[in-house]
Structure formats: structure tokens, C-alpha cells
Design a protein around this motif. Sequence first.
Motif, PDB file in Angstrom:
ATOM      1  N   PRO A  71      55.753  67.919  84.400  1.00  0.00           N
ATOM      2  CA  PRO A  71      55.840  69.148  85.201  1.00  0.00           C
ATOM      3  C   PRO A  71      55.079  70.317  84.584  1.00  0.00           C
ATOM      4  O   PRO A  71      54.492  71.133  85.304  1.00  0.00           O
ATOM      5  CB  PRO A  71      57.347  69.436  85.235  1.00  0.00           C
ATOM      6  CG  PRO A  71      57.984  68.100  85.090  1.00  0.00           C
ATOM      7  CD  PRO A  71      57.084  67.344  84.144  1.00  0.00           C
ATOM      8  N   SER A 109      56.589  61.867  87.534  1.00  0.00           N
ATOM      9  CA  SER A 109      56.868  63.069  86.760  1.00  0.00           C
ATOM     10  C   SER A 109      57.767  62.688  85.594  1.00  0.00           C
ATOM     11  O   SER A 109      58.687  61.893  85.740  1.00  0.00           O
ATOM     12  CB  SER A 109      57.567  64.105  87.658  1.00  0.00           C
ATOM     13  OG  SER A 109      58.002  65.212  86.899  1.00  0.00           O
ATOM     14  N   ILE A 157      61.536  68.434  87.228  1.00  0.00           N
ATOM     15  CA  ILE A 157      60.471  69.128  87.961  1.00  0.00           C
ATOM     16  C   ILE A 157      61.107  70.021  89.016  1.00  0.00           C
ATOM     17  O   ILE A 157      61.946  69.576  89.797  1.00  0.00           O
ATOM     18  CB  ILE A 157      59.451  68.134  88.575  1.00  0.00           C
ATOM     19  CG1 ILE A 157      58.354  68.892  89.321  1.00  0.00           C
ATOM     20  CG2 ILE A 157      60.106  67.083  89.451  1.00  0.00           C
ATOM     21  CD1 ILE A 157      57.150  68.026  89.712  1.00  0.00           C
ATOM     22  N   TRP A 167      57.247  70.244  92.757  1.00  0.00           N
ATOM     23  CA  TRP A 167      57.335  68.913  93.388  1.00  0.00           C
ATOM     24  C   TRP A 167      56.592  68.921  94.729  1.00  0.00           C
ATOM     25  O   TRP A 167      55.784  68.044  95.003  1.00  0.00           O
ATOM     26  CB  TRP A 167      58.809  68.561  93.581  1.00  0.00           C
ATOM     27  CG  TRP A 167      59.139  67.148  93.943  1.00  0.00           C
ATOM     28  CD1 TRP A 167      59.675  66.195  93.129  1.00  0.00           C
ATOM     29  CD2 TRP A 167      58.996  66.497  95.236  1.00  0.00           C
ATOM     30  NE1 TRP A 167      59.865  65.003  93.803  1.00  0.00           N
ATOM     31  CE2 TRP A 167      59.450  65.162  95.103  1.00  0.00           C
ATOM     32  CE3 TRP A 167      58.513  66.907  96.474  1.00  0.00           C
ATOM     33  CZ2 TRP A 167      59.451  64.254  96.158  1.00  0.00           C
ATOM     34  CZ3 TRP A 167      58.498  65.991  97.541  1.00  0.00           C
ATOM     35  CH2 TRP A 167      58.968  64.689  97.376  1.00  0.00           C
ATOM     36  N   ILE A 180      56.911  60.362  94.984  1.00  0.00           N
ATOM     37  CA  ILE A 180      56.957  60.880  93.609  1.00  0.00           C
ATOM     38  C   ILE A 180      58.171  60.271  92.912  1.00  0.00           C
ATOM     39  O   ILE A 180      59.305  60.439  93.379  1.00  0.00           O
ATOM     40  CB  ILE A 180      57.073  62.414  93.570  1.00  0.00           C
ATOM     41  CG1 ILE A 180      55.829  63.069  94.183  1.00  0.00           C
ATOM     42  CG2 ILE A 180      57.271  62.904  92.125  1.00  0.00           C
ATOM     43  CD1 ILE A 180      55.904  64.598  94.261  1.00  0.00           C
ATOM     44  N   ASP A 215      60.394  60.809  90.090  1.00  0.00           N
ATOM     45  CA  ASP A 215      60.818  61.843  89.133  1.00  0.00           C
ATOM     46  C   ASP A 215      61.749  61.147  88.144  1.00  0.00           C
ATOM     47  O   ASP A 215      62.916  60.909  88.440  1.00  0.00           O
ATOM     48  CB  ASP A 215      61.520  62.966  89.905  1.00  0.00           C
ATOM     49  CG  ASP A 215      62.100  64.042  88.991  1.00  0.00           C
ATOM     50  OD1 ASP A 215      61.893  63.970  87.761  1.00  0.00           O
ATOM     51  OD2 ASP A 215      62.769  64.950  89.513  1.00  0.00           O
ATOM     52  N   THR A 218      65.899  57.224  88.315  1.00  0.00           N
ATOM     53  CA  THR A 218      64.574  57.374  88.923  1.00  0.00           C
ATOM     54  C   THR A 218      64.592  56.819  90.343  1.00  0.00           C
ATOM     55  O   THR A 218      65.314  55.864  90.623  1.00  0.00           O
ATOM     56  CB  THR A 218      63.502  56.623  88.103  1.00  0.00           C
ATOM     57  OG1 THR A 218      62.249  56.676  88.794  1.00  0.00           O
ATOM     58  CG2 THR A 218      63.860  55.168  87.860  1.00  0.00           C
ATOM     59  N   CYS A 258      66.246  63.570  90.355  1.00  0.00           N
ATOM     60  CA  CYS A 258      65.733  62.263  89.893  1.00  0.00           C
ATOM     61  C   CYS A 258      66.436  61.127  90.630  1.00  0.00           C
ATOM     62  O   CYS A 258      66.192  59.959  90.351  1.00  0.00           O
ATOM     63  CB  CYS A 258      65.861  62.141  88.372  1.00  0.00           C
ATOM     64  SG  CYS A 258      67.483  62.556  87.707  1.00  0.00           S
TER      65      CYS A 258
END
Length: 654
Positions: A360, A391, A396, A401, A415, A417, A430, A443
Motif C-alpha cells: 500500500p 497488496s 490497504i 484500494w 485484488i 489483500d 486473504t 482482507c
Amino acid sequence: MSNEQQVRIYNPTEEFKKNAAVSGMDAYRALCKEAEDDYEGYWARNARELLEWKKPFTQVLDESNSPFFKWFADGELNVSYNCLDRQVNAGLGDKVAIIFEADSGEVTKVTYKELLSRVSKFANALRGMGVKKGDRVVIYMPMSIEGVVAMQGCARIGATHSIVFGGFSAQALRDRIEDAGAVALITADGQHRGGKAMPLKPIADEALSLNGCDTIKNVIVAKRTGAATEMKAGRDVWFDDAVADQSDVCEPEWVSAEHPLFILYTSGSTGKPKGVQHSTGGYLLQAILSMKYTFDIKPDDVFWCTADIGWVTGHTYITYGPLACGTTEIVFEGVPTYPDAGRFWRMIQDHKVSVFYTAPTAIRSLIKAADNNPTVHPTKYDLSSLRILGSVGEPINPSAWEWYYENVGGSRCPIVDTFWQTETGAHMITPMPGATPLVPGSCTLPFPGVQVAVVDETGTEVPWGQGGILVVKRPWPAMIRTIWNDPDRFVKSYYPADFQGKLYLAGDGAIRDKDTGYFTITGRIDDVLNVSGHRMGTMEIESALVAHEKVAEAAVVGRPDDLTGEAIVAFVVLKGSRPTGEEAKAVIKELQTWVGHEIGPIAKPKDIRFGENLPKTRSGKIMRRLLRQLAKGEEITQDTSTLENPGILEQLKG
């Protein structure tokens, strides 16, 4: 987080879902259920499918000496063999393993066959110097093919490596050499960063001149910058000379799955760094499984993790995970802003990168750069090769984001995260890109097979929607095994008596959304502020600040306050120039009102200070301990040699 940000959900497309390793939420839930119903069986199945064993394991998880857990302990394997020989044996010898781009832009490609040859020669050179299984080797190198070769070479002969980030000082290097009791040091004459050549060997020499490094018998020096270099006869040898006459065949040292693959030092709450010790089998298993599930890795992917090999991300997602999956990956020597802030986007375009994993901090600095100079905006480049963004390193914030999703991923790339730590070895919480509906700033859900919870100070789970302490309920294969030379500190740090030694303490606060069960990390436990009895994560306030159109980056800390217990201090980098005088006062008022509106009056920072940047290490990590000292008005006494920008401290004194 504003209500609008909270409710925005991004679902994977049907097209993406169709080809994903974890396809849809039913597939994700089935994996989680398999692990819940038969925890050991789940991990054993993956270990047998994904790793090549010289001697198969018969025992999966040994909990007899809790919390010093063991996984697959009677099995034997070799990490380097699993990363390199296995690919060559499978017919991938001519596939490109590493695309190395130098700071200057020069590109070098190395195939799996060539990489195996180079690693074998280096491993033979180490053996010829008397380095053997169980010895520790410290590596102090730039981002380079040689850095990966050195790590893989150690793994090949069963030597335990310890990487020291190339931005650390001589004293920091000395401390780590001494604590590890290393017998050899691998370094380089220097490194290139942002168009500048910086020394490494002189710093290594200074470290070795200090007391505590007398265990070092050999120093191997790679040529990188061509700087004049002092070589000590009988101790120092050039990397190229060391490997010149070596055979390119090296029989791997077959080791127990519990053999220490590496020690990586991380900062703790005390000044003394902690040597996080990782295993061989369990660590490699989760490195591969997370490549497969989190990054949905495919045979034709070009994978780029922008981390440095000096950090755990560079271990798991550069040196080991991608190579163990037979992936083509990028290794980059330079910085994202040289020769301009379009460097990352140009490299993605040129190398047809399909999976891109960065921090980030980098994203936020590139947002600011793109705002100031439209020619380096990611939309000016062909990023159509991308299919997944990632990420790592810190939570983030939602506005970064959204920018990343829209401008880099073209509103089509999921994405991931990822929440994890040096100690966890691999991803813990994740999204699965082909399954998980995404919420910016979260996340989302645990990695299949990882069992996490949010608890209070007594270890009791708190209701969803209520903040608390993040813990892991069961041991997992890639977990830290101990702190090198300090098992008591390991137990106190990660399995505290408050939780009866049964829960792993991540050191982070978290909250689970009361509807979705998604996890959001609220910051380190010591970054949770208590203002007038209200607990607030620094991350939440930082997210609110960065959501303001004028703010590029923000870091929030607490300082003691007679009235409220703690006062919130915000260090802010604006997208425009740094304000002073009356203009600064007006912006402070505007931001305080904004935060009050976004979170509530209790979250308004009492003190806002502006800088052209934040104090960061050369890897881009914000040094929050320095910010806490600045907030309290204390004199900075700690070593600031690892800062990218020491002059920034003056601006932020307030």
C-alpha cells in the motif's frame, strides 16, 4: 470507513471463476470444511500432492511439546530440489525462471536449467569452504539473481540462511551475525538504487571489524557496481571466482521437514531483534499452496512481487513459492519512482506481468505521483496483461484500494489483500480471487485450513462487529518454530499465559463484520488508541484521512494526554505542496472536521503535522516508533541509518 465504502462489494466475474483454482464460494467453503473435519488429513493431503519427498512422512502434526509444534517431522526433502530439479525433471528446463530488471533498465533472463546450474555451483563452492548442514550463513545483498542463488544454494546443502536487508547499518548486520553465529557472509561490492550506486562491502567490513563476528570464516562478494573494493586475503573471495571451477551438479542435502531453512530477524517491542526461525517442509508447503490458491497461479503467468529478499515477502513470494510452482517471475533491483514514477507500469507493460503484488505504501506514493504528473498515470500504459493484483505489508485503505482496482487493474482484476506476518510464513487471511466477493479495506476471510478468531484480553471470542485481538486457534505448517536462541521469548511473545498458551497472538487488532464475517485489521495492538475510554485502531483514522481528496498518505499515533488518556496525532502528506502558516491551520481544521464526519468527533486528531513524506525505511515501511517519539516531543535517539529520508524528521517535529 464511510458507509458508502463499507457497502461496495466486488464479485469475481463468471469468466474468472470458471478457470480459478478455487472456483466460487462453495469450493472455498468445501476446502475449509475438509480442514475442519480432518485438520491433519487436509494438510497431509496437500503435503503429499504438492511436495516431492525423499523420505515420506508418517506423522503429520506433533503437538507433544506445545507450543513448539512440529509438522511432517520424520519426512525428508530438500527445498532447492523442490524448486529447481523438479521443474527441470518435468521438462521445464528451458522455461524462463527469472526476468531480472536492473535499476538501469537492463534485462537478464535465466531459465530453470541455468538457475539450477548456478545454484549447484554456488552450493558446491560453499561446501568447498567447509559450510555444512546446520551452519548459518548471513546474506547481505542487493535485489539480484545472485541473491536468489545464494539463498537457494544454502538450502541445497542444508545451511540455514539469514538475510539482512541491504539497507541495514553495520551495527544491525553485526548484531544479526553474532546472534546467528554465522560461519559465512555473502555480500556484494554495492547496489544500485534510483540511479545511485551505494556501498555494501564497506558496511560489511565495518560490521566484521566489530566484536562478535569472529565466527565468520569466509566472505563471498558479488560484483554489482564495480566500485573499488578492499578484499581481505584468506577470508574474502569474489563470487565469480568462488564458482568458476565448480561442478554444476550438486547432490542435495536431504533434511528433516523440521530442519531450519532460515532465520529472519524482525523488530520486537524491545530493542533486540527477534530471530524468527522457519522450518523446511511446512514452510514450503504453504508457500506453494498460497501461490496456487491466493494468486491462482497458472503455467503461463508472469508473477511480480515487488518486495526485497531482505523481508519475508521476498522469501516466500520471490525465492521459494514462485520457483516451487515453476513460475516465471520478475526480480527488480530498483525503486518505483526511478527514472520516473511510471517505472512499475512500464515494467508490467514490457514484461506482460499477469500477477502483481506490491505494498500500500508504494500504491499511495504512486497515486500522489500520478496526480502531480499525468504522464506517469497507470492508464497511460498497456496493463492488459494483468489478471490479479495483490497488496501486502499493511492494511490497504479503501480509497487506495479503489484507485488500484480502477486505474491499475482496469476495474477487472481482483485484488487479493493479504494479511500475514514474518512469523506466519505465508498468507493467513486473504481473498480467493475466483471466489471471494471483495470489500475495499478488508482482507476478507481466512486462508483454507487456517483458523483465526477475534478475542478479548482473556482469550474469549468477541461477537462479530466488536473489535478485539486477532489470534490463530490451531498451529499451521508454515508457522514460526521458535525465536533463535530464545525459546522463552518465543513463548512470551506468541503464546502468552493470558491465553493459557493455546492461542497464537498475532499482535494485531481486528474486527469481523457482523454480516459477512469478513476480517478487517485495525492496526497493531500497540497502535490501538484509547481516547476517553474509546478504543480506536490507527488504521481506521488513517483510512479516513486518506479518503480526503487532498491527502496522499497519513500515519496516526497516540501520545499521552491528561484529559483524554491519549491524544491522536496525525502525520500527513498532502497531494499538493506542504502548507505553512495560515494555510496549514485551515487545512488542519478541514481535516479534523472531515475525520469527525467520517468516524465521529472522538476520532478527530488533536495534532496534525505536515511533511513532504513520512519517515520510511528503504523498503517503504513507515517507522512508527519514530513518529511516536516525535508526537511526544522526545529527542530521537535510535539509529536512523535505515531511513530513506532522515531529513523528514525535522519537518514533522511540530
